[in-house]
Motif scaffolding. Structure first.
Motif, PDB file in Angstrom:
ATOM      1  N   TRP A 134      69.405  -1.311  12.796  1.00  0.00           N
ATOM      2  CA  TRP A 134      69.259  -0.131  13.647  1.00  0.00           C
ATOM      3  C   TRP A 134      69.048   1.187  12.927  1.00  0.00           C
ATOM      4  O   TRP A 134      68.135   1.942  13.241  1.00  0.00           O
ATOM      5  N   ILE A 165      80.972  -0.548  20.353  1.00  0.00           N
ATOM      6  CA  ILE A 165      80.376  -1.606  19.522  1.00  0.00           C
ATOM      7  C   ILE A 165      80.495  -1.219  18.051  1.00  0.00           C
ATOM      8  O   ILE A 165      80.483  -0.023  17.723  1.00  0.00           O
ATOM      9  N   ARG A 203      79.905 -11.497  18.012  1.00  0.00           N
ATOM     10  CA  ARG A 203      78.751 -12.301  18.386  1.00  0.00           C
ATOM     11  C   ARG A 203      78.680 -13.540  17.485  1.00  0.00           C
ATOM     12  O   ARG A 203      78.694 -14.652  17.971  1.00  0.00           O
ATOM     13  N   ASP A 205      72.655 -12.790  23.492  1.00  0.00           N
ATOM     14  CA  ASP A 205      71.556 -12.321  24.343  1.00  0.00           C
ATOM     15  C   ASP A 205      70.962 -13.432  25.199  1.00  0.00           C
ATOM     16  O   ASP A 205      69.883 -13.945  24.907  1.00  0.00           O
ATOM     17  N   PHE A 260      71.435 -10.890  29.966  1.00  0.00           N
ATOM     18  CA  PHE A 260      71.187  -9.696  29.152  1.00  0.00           C
ATOM     19  C   PHE A 260      69.710  -9.308  29.214  1.00  0.00           C
ATOM     20  O   PHE A 260      69.357  -8.225  29.672  1.00  0.00           O
ATOM     21  N   ILE A 262      75.292   0.874  20.970  1.00  0.00           N
ATOM     22  CA  ILE A 262      75.005   1.628  19.742  1.00  0.00           C
ATOM     23  C   ILE A 262      74.747   3.130  19.876  1.00  0.00           C
ATOM     24  O   ILE A 262      74.900   3.854  18.912  1.00  0.00           O
ATOM     25  N   MET A 265      75.701  -8.079  15.672  1.00  0.00           N
ATOM     26  CA  MET A 265      74.689  -8.206  14.619  1.00  0.00           C
ATOM     27  C   MET A 265      75.274  -8.774  13.326  1.00  0.00           C
ATOM     28  O   MET A 265      74.814  -8.484  12.227  1.00  0.00           O
ATOM     29  N   TRP A 316      73.187  -1.715  27.618  1.00  0.00           N
ATOM     30  CA  TRP A 316      72.614  -1.041  26.468  1.00  0.00           C
ATOM     31  C   TRP A 316      71.603  -0.052  27.027  1.00  0.00           C
ATOM     32  O   TRP A 316      70.526  -0.447  27.377  1.00  0.00           O
TER      33      TRP A 316
HETATM   34  O1  MIG Z   1      69.263  -6.418  18.821  1.00  0.00           O
HETATM   35  O2  MIG Z   1      73.346  -3.078  20.442  1.00  0.00           O
HETATM   36  O3  MIG Z   1      73.646  -8.930  21.520  1.00  0.00           O
HETATM   37  O4  MIG Z   1      74.639  -7.161  23.437  1.00  0.00           O
HETATM   38  O5  MIG Z   1      73.391  -4.664  23.646  1.00  0.00           O
HETATM   39  C1  MIG Z   1      70.002  -5.882  19.842  1.00  0.00           C
HETATM   40  C2  MIG Z   1      72.274  -3.475  21.231  1.00  0.00           C
HETATM   41  C3  MIG Z   1      71.360  -5.431  19.329  1.00  0.00           C
HETATM   42  C4  MIG Z   1      72.458  -7.162  20.482  1.00  0.00           C
HETATM   43  C5  MIG Z   1      73.620  -7.531  21.336  1.00  0.00           C
HETATM   44  C6  MIG Z   1      73.534  -6.815  22.643  1.00  0.00           C
HETATM   45  C7  MIG Z   1      73.511  -5.328  22.411  1.00  0.00           C
HETATM   46  C8  MIG Z   1      72.325  -4.971  21.514  1.00  0.00           C
HETATM   47  N1  MIG Z   1      72.407  -5.730  20.249  1.00  0.00           N
END
Ligand code: MIG
Length: 709
Positions: A278, A241, A411, A427, A460, A205, A315, A176
């Motif tokens: 996000w 993603i 996830r 994570d 992570f 993202i 998420m 990320w």
């Molecule tokens: O709150 O997209 O578990 O793999 O890199 C972080 C950013 C949101 C959580 C994922 C992680 C990813 C990250 N996402």
């Protein structure tokens, strides 16, 4: 397998295949012959007095050990990036467990989409208590002669896994974020320059425009279609993603379509529920509604049509950073604190206002799903959200791309989701403890159907270190999902970011994985077809007392036992052998040793660059020649390593690795040993033409040669 329906349970579609499941009409009939007690007030509680020796297996993605006894666990899909030992919930809700007691083990599946608490001797050492937050539930009870039989029945009932394409068994690099086309291009180039195999690069993202699903940031990734093609021409796939929350923005197609068609979850005023993740404010698609699923799932076409062949769904617990209501009350609280002299209580109250903003129970309680014109409060169906997001994509892929496998993993999850996608374990951290957690978790994930799974290699969160990354990669050689992923702000952990020795060790490990991929793929496909686990605790196949205690060795497929190193600065470890095995110490595809070892406890030296495996009696392993892309694997010339007492048969399953057709070919190599003579023969068919074999027989004779098919 029996089931009882209590109240009016919501249909979760966890179970797919009801053949052989007998419905009984009261709980007494369900638990007949067991000592499990059932009580009901405003919740349902199952109670069982554990004998001293009883072991509890299962519960999928959870903290602690292979034996879950002594802990407390809550099925409530949770986005919690700090997987510390005291955590009760991770991202998945996997309510299947086995009570292994005398005279016979018993399996239980609590099919309930809300919160379930498993107090397995935590409050009272010998009391197992399962507390179901509701009165509408289906409870399944599985009896069988042994644990493997129970698991097989359960796996049959929940159905086989989705099929990942073969390239998804290659090494995958993530971070990320790789935030622009140029960064991705350079990364691919570095792998090639370093001669490190690679099959996929992940897009986190930042590839999206303002974190909007199914859009691409044209500044960072101009001409995305051609870019995907450019990278694909190198034999590398890009895996973007997709997030659960969809940005609230007038004119954004997903927003407009979702609002118009009422595809989003609603609040108590029947307005689309607003949370924030996000992109700031978002709506959450109502994946419980089949029409909304279809709509969202079809949007993946946008990226597939550009050349994308795999996705990860994130998420989807769902994670909510905050809601307007929650934020307002925290800010009001803060304003009221202004210029006050805060003492320990008032200061922490203020702090907690903000710390506690995410994933609040009140927020989960304040939105609704719709199915068949009926409204359901989210809290009651919480654990089905990520499952149905992934199902949305999986169902759409089946309809839109019936001939092609598309990689998909999620996830959050619930039992049954494996039919649509795999999972990664979220994570974790660059901590040794999380390597061990990864090791212990694999069998329980497999018990729950999640066979395509793996952890973020290296960790992570937190900064990893070279030794941890090497040891972790050595274990991950065996996990179907083989992905190194790390968080923004942490030390870069691609395999070539350390010193030269580390790069060279990681190169050897990853190259070994490619040599092992034919075997791994075959074991994966056969396990899936025959409803078997890929990773197993020793006690699932060996009945001696010692095997029951072993938490840091695993059986793998039909031929191997793994004994990974999971602590810093260890140049060896103790290993328990339940029977004689062939010790296989691997440094690389070409550099390994084989040595027969007797049953019992042993200490083995293993340098940092090497790792320990054992080939079981009358078993073999086949390796193809390593390469840098799974597409280039050539299974015509193979190496066979084996440990034979009298007769062993090895099955190598192969198929095209991309179509959904699974009636591939099975090539069977038979090794027989009698009168001091080793004889090889084969049945079936497949690509294998030449086999270089190194077979040790239990009388310690080495047999080397070439077998022409
Ligand atoms: O709150 O997209 O578990 O793999 O890199 C972080 C950013 C949101 C959580 C994922 C992680 C990813 C990250 N996402």
């Amino acid at each position: 397998m029996k089931v009882v329906k209590i109240g009016k349970p919501f249909e979760t579609d966890g179970i797919e295949n009801f053949a052989g499941i007998k419905e009984v009409f009261n709980v007494q009939a369900l638990f007949e012959g067991t000592a499990i007690q059932y009580t009901q007030d405003d919740k349902i509680t199952l109670k069982y007095k554990m004998a001293k020796e009883d072991i509890i297996y299962g519960l999928g993605e959870n903290m602690r050990g292979i034996n879950k006894r002594g802990g407390i666990y809550e099925s409530f899909c949770t986005d919690d990036p700090s997987q510390t030992p005291d955590r009760r919930s991770l991202y998945g809700a996997h309510n299947f467990f086995i009570i292994d007691s005398e005279p016979l083990p018993v399996g239980i599946f609590i099919d309930f989409p809300g919160r379930v608490t498993f107090d397995l001797g935590y409050s009272h050492r010998d009391d197992l208590e399962v507390i179901i937050d509701g009165l509408d539930v289906k409870i399944y009870l599985i009896s069988g002669a042994n644990k493997l039989e129970i698991v097989e029945q359960f796996l049959r009932a929940i159905g086989p896994s989705f099929l990942p394409p073969k390239w998804a068994f290659g090494y995958q690099q993530s971070r990320w974020s790789y935030e622009s086309a140029q960064v991705v291009r350079d990364l691919a180039k570095s792998f090639d320059q370093e001669d490190i195999p690679l099959d996929a690069i992940y897009l986190d993202i930042d590839y999206m425009k303002d974190y909007k699903n199914f859009t691409v940031d044209e500044v960072a990734f101009p001409d995305f279609k051609n870019f995907i093609k450019e990278i694909k021409e190198k034999g590398i796939r890009l895996v973007p993603i997709i997030d659960a929350g969809c940005k609230v923005e007038e004119g954004y197609f997903l927003h407009e379509e979702g609002v118009q068609n009422k595809y989003y979850c609603v609040d108590e005023h029947d307005q689309p529920f607003v949370g924030a993740v996000w992109p700031g404010k978002v709506h959450f698609p109502d994946f419980i509604n089949p029409k909304a699923r279809q709509w969202f799932g079809n949007h993946y076409n946008k990226l597939i049509d550009l050349g994308i062949e795999g996705f990860w769904n994130d998420m989807n617990e769902p994670a909510i950073f905050y809601t307007e209501k929650g934020l307002k009350s925290a800010i009001d609280h803060a304003v009221a604190c202004k210029d006050k002299n805060l003492d320990i209580h008032t200061f922490f109250q203020l702090k907690d206002q903000f710390v506690g903003l995410s994933n609040r129970l009140e927020d989960y309680q304040s939105f609704y799903h719709k199915k068949d014109e009926k409204l359901y409060n989210h809290l009651a169906l919480h654990n089905l959200y990520g499952y149905n997001m992934t199902r949305a994509a999986g169902e759409a892929f089946e309809v839109n791309y019936p001939d092609k496998r598309i990689l998909l993993f999620s996830r959050a999850s619930y039992i049954g989701m494996h039919r649509y996608g795999g999972i990664w374990t979220g994570d974790n951290h660059g901590w040794w403890e999380h390597l061990l957690l990864n090791i212990k978790m694999m069998p329980s994930l497999n018990m729950c159907g999640f066979i395509y799974s793996g952890a973020d290699i290296g960790g992570f969160g937190a900064n990893t270190d070279a030794e941890l990354l090497m040891r972790w990669s050595q274990f991950a050689v065996y996990t179907p999902l083989f992905r190194n992923h790390s968080c923004m702000g942490t030390r870069q952990q691609e395999p070539f970011r350390f010193d030269e020795n580390t790069t060279s060790t990681l190169r050897d490990i990853i190259k070994f994985r490619y040599a092992f991929t034919s075997h791994l793929y075959s074991e994966f496909m056969l396990s899936n077809q025959h409803f078997k686990m890929l990773f197993k605790p020793l006690s699932f196949e060996y009945n001696d007392q010692e095997s029951k205690q072993v938490e840091d060795q695993l059986l793998y497929g039909s031929s191997l036992m793994l004994a990974p190193i999971y602590q810093a600065n260890q140049l060896g470890r103790y290993v328990y052998l339940p029977e004689t095995m062939l010790k296989w110490v691997i440094k690389s595809e070409h550099d390994y040793t084989l040595e027969a070892v007797e049953k019992g406890q042993h200490y083995f030296n293993v340098e940092t660059e090497a790792w320990l495996n054992f080939i079981r009696v009358n078993q073999m392993v086949m390796l193809n020649k390593s390469c840098n892309r799974t597409d280039d694997i050539d299974a015509s010339v193979m190496k066979c390593l084996g440990y034979i007492k009298d007769e062993g048969a090895y099955v190598l399953y192969t198929d095209d690795g991309i179509s959904r057709n699974t009636d591939g070919e099975e090539f069977v190599l038979v090794a027989s040993y009698a009168d001091k003579t080793l004889t090889l023969s084969h049945k079936g068919s497949g690509p294998v033409k030449i086999i270089h074999y190194e077979i040790i027989t239990t009388d310690q004779v080495e047999h080397k040669g070439v077998y022409y098919v």
